[in-house]
Design a protein around this motif. Structure first.
Motif, PDB file in Angstrom:
ATOM      1  N   PHE A  37      -9.889 -15.254  -1.240  1.00  0.00           N
ATOM      2  CA  PHE A  37      -8.734 -15.133  -0.350  1.00  0.00           C
ATOM      3  C   PHE A  37      -8.425 -16.471   0.308  1.00  0.00           C
ATOM      4  N   ASP A  38      -9.459 -17.150   0.794  1.00  0.00           N
ATOM      5  CA  ASP A  38      -9.263 -18.436   1.460  1.00  0.00           C
ATOM      6  C   ASP A  38      -8.755 -19.515   0.502  1.00  0.00           C
ATOM      7  N   ALA A  39      -9.046 -19.366  -0.797  1.00  0.00           N
ATOM      8  CA  ALA A  39      -8.616 -20.352  -1.786  1.00  0.00           C
ATOM      9  C   ALA A  39      -7.147 -20.201  -2.182  1.00  0.00           C
ATOM     10  N   LEU A  40      -6.514 -19.131  -1.737  1.00  0.00           N
ATOM     11  CA  LEU A  40      -5.097 -18.947  -2.055  1.00  0.00           C
ATOM     12  C   LEU A  40      -4.262 -20.045  -1.413  1.00  0.00           C
ATOM     13  N   PRO A  41      -3.142 -20.396  -2.031  1.00  0.00           N
ATOM     14  CA  PRO A  41      -2.222 -21.320  -1.372  1.00  0.00           C
ATOM     15  C   PRO A  41      -1.774 -20.721  -0.032  1.00  0.00           C
ATOM     16  N   PRO A  42      -1.566 -21.559   0.971  1.00  0.00           N
ATOM     17  CA  PRO A  42      -1.229 -21.039   2.311  1.00  0.00           C
ATOM     18  C   PRO A  42      -0.051 -20.068   2.321  1.00  0.00           C
ATOM     19  N   LYS A  44       0.960 -18.014  -0.023  1.00  0.00           N
ATOM     20  CA  LYS A  44       0.559 -16.729  -0.601  1.00  0.00           C
ATOM     21  C   LYS A  44      -0.340 -15.967   0.372  1.00  0.00           C
ATOM     22  N   ARG A  45      -1.284 -16.678   1.000  1.00  0.00           N
ATOM     23  CA  ARG A  45      -2.196 -16.057   1.965  1.00  0.00           C
ATOM     24  C   ARG A  45      -1.403 -15.515   3.157  1.00  0.00           C
ATOM     25  N   GLU A  46      -0.471 -16.317   3.663  1.00  0.00           N
ATOM     26  CA  GLU A  46       0.349 -15.885   4.799  1.00  0.00           C
ATOM     27  C   GLU A  46       1.241 -14.702   4.416  1.00  0.00           C
ATOM     28  N   GLY A  47       1.719 -14.688   3.175  1.00  0.00           N
ATOM     29  CA  GLY A  47       2.536 -13.570   2.710  1.00  0.00           C
ATOM     30  C   GLY A  47       1.752 -12.266   2.703  1.00  0.00           C
ATOM     31  N   VAL A  48       0.513 -12.327   2.223  1.00  0.00           N
ATOM     32  CA  VAL A  48      -0.343 -11.141   2.214  1.00  0.00           C
ATOM     33  C   VAL A  48      -0.619 -10.697   3.647  1.00  0.00           C
ATOM     34  N   GLU A  49      -0.931 -11.649   4.518  1.00  0.00           N
ATOM     35  CA  GLU A  49      -1.209 -11.316   5.923  1.00  0.00           C
ATOM     36  C   GLU A  49       0.017 -10.717   6.597  1.00  0.00           C
ATOM     37  N   ARG A  50       1.189 -11.242   6.290  1.00  0.00           N
ATOM     38  CA  ARG A  50       2.424 -10.738   6.887  1.00  0.00           C
ATOM     39  C   ARG A  50       2.701  -9.309   6.422  1.00  0.00           C
ATOM     40  N   LEU A  51       2.550  -9.074   5.126  1.00  0.00           N
ATOM     41  CA  LEU A  51       2.748  -7.717   4.614  1.00  0.00           C
ATOM     42  C   LEU A  51       1.778  -6.735   5.269  1.00  0.00           C
ATOM     43  N   ALA A  52       0.522  -7.156   5.408  1.00  0.00           N
ATOM     44  CA  ALA A  52      -0.484  -6.283   6.044  1.00  0.00           C
ATOM     45  C   ALA A  52      -0.118  -6.009   7.495  1.00  0.00           C
ATOM     46  N   ALA A  53       0.310  -7.036   8.203  1.00  0.00           N
ATOM     47  CA  ALA A  53       0.671  -6.885   9.612  1.00  0.00           C
ATOM     48  C   ALA A  53       1.904  -5.998   9.788  1.00  0.00           C
ATOM     49  N   THR A  68      -5.555 -13.050  -7.047  1.00  0.00           N
ATOM     50  CA  THR A  68      -6.982 -13.347  -7.038  1.00  0.00           C
ATOM     51  C   THR A  68      -7.790 -12.663  -8.132  1.00  0.00           C
ATOM     52  N   GLY A  69      -7.253 -11.598  -8.698  1.00  0.00           N
ATOM     53  CA  GLY A  69      -8.013 -10.844  -9.681  1.00  0.00           C
ATOM     54  C   GLY A  69      -9.040  -9.917  -9.058  1.00  0.00           C
ATOM     55  N   LEU A  70      -8.947  -9.699  -7.761  1.00  0.00           N
ATOM     56  CA  LEU A  70      -9.876  -8.793  -7.082  1.00  0.00           C
ATOM     57  C   LEU A  70      -9.648  -7.362  -7.534  1.00  0.00           C
ATOM     58  N   GLY A  71     -10.673  -6.545  -7.401  1.00  0.00           N
ATOM     59  CA  GLY A  71     -10.553  -5.124  -7.685  1.00  0.00           C
ATOM     60  C   GLY A  71      -9.802  -4.422  -6.557  1.00  0.00           C
ATOM     61  N   LEU A  72      -9.443  -3.180  -6.799  1.00  0.00           N
ATOM     62  CA  LEU A  72      -8.668  -2.425  -5.822  1.00  0.00           C
ATOM     63  C   LEU A  72      -9.401  -2.277  -4.486  1.00  0.00           C
ATOM     64  N   ALA A  73     -10.656  -1.880  -4.527  1.00  0.00           N
ATOM     65  CA  ALA A  73     -11.412  -1.665  -3.285  1.00  0.00           C
ATOM     66  C   ALA A  73     -11.605  -2.977  -2.526  1.00  0.00           C
ATOM     67  N   GLU A  74     -11.865  -4.047  -3.261  1.00  0.00           N
ATOM     68  CA  GLU A  74     -12.070  -5.347  -2.612  1.00  0.00           C
ATOM     69  C   GLU A  74     -10.781  -5.836  -1.945  1.00  0.00           C
ATOM     70  N   ALA A  75      -9.675  -5.716  -2.659  1.00  0.00           N
ATOM     71  CA  ALA A  75      -8.394  -6.146  -2.097  1.00  0.00           C
ATOM     72  C   ALA A  75      -8.021  -5.292  -0.889  1.00  0.00           C
TER      73      ALA A  75
END
Length: 89
Positions: A37-42, A44-53, A68-75
């Motif tokens: 997650f931390d390795a994502l471009p800023p 993309k990371r901010e977009g995910v955080e914004r959607l979650a918020a 990231t290729g993470l699994g469903l539970a991890e994401a």
């Protein structure tokens, strides 16, 4: 003829079961999940955080899994944590 069809069906189901269970993988350690997650471009990371918020967790999970290729539970765990850390505006 019917017996032959039953045997083929039984073998096919057995192969399908074995192949399905072979695809399962062990969950990644939390440190690895966070590192991805931390390795994502800023942006993309901010977009995910914004959607979650904004309460759009499903969209955030989809974005995160694609990036990231993470699994469903991890994401889902990452998105839940992001939503909890940032107040919904």
């Amino acid at each position: 003829m019917l017996l032959g069809l039953a045997i083929v069906l039984f073998i096919g189901l057995g192969i399908g079961f074995v192949m399905g269970s072979a695809r399962k993988r062990a969950p990644l350690p939390r440190e690895e999940v966070r590192a991805r997650f931390d390795a994502l471009p800023p942006e993309k990371r901010e977009g995910v955080e914004r959607l979650a918020a904004d309460g759009k967790k499903i969209e955030a999970i989809k974005e995160l899994r694609e990036a990231t290729g993470l699994g469903l539970a991890e994401a889902k765990d990452v998105v839940d944590q992001a939503a909890a850390e940032r107040p919904i505006s």
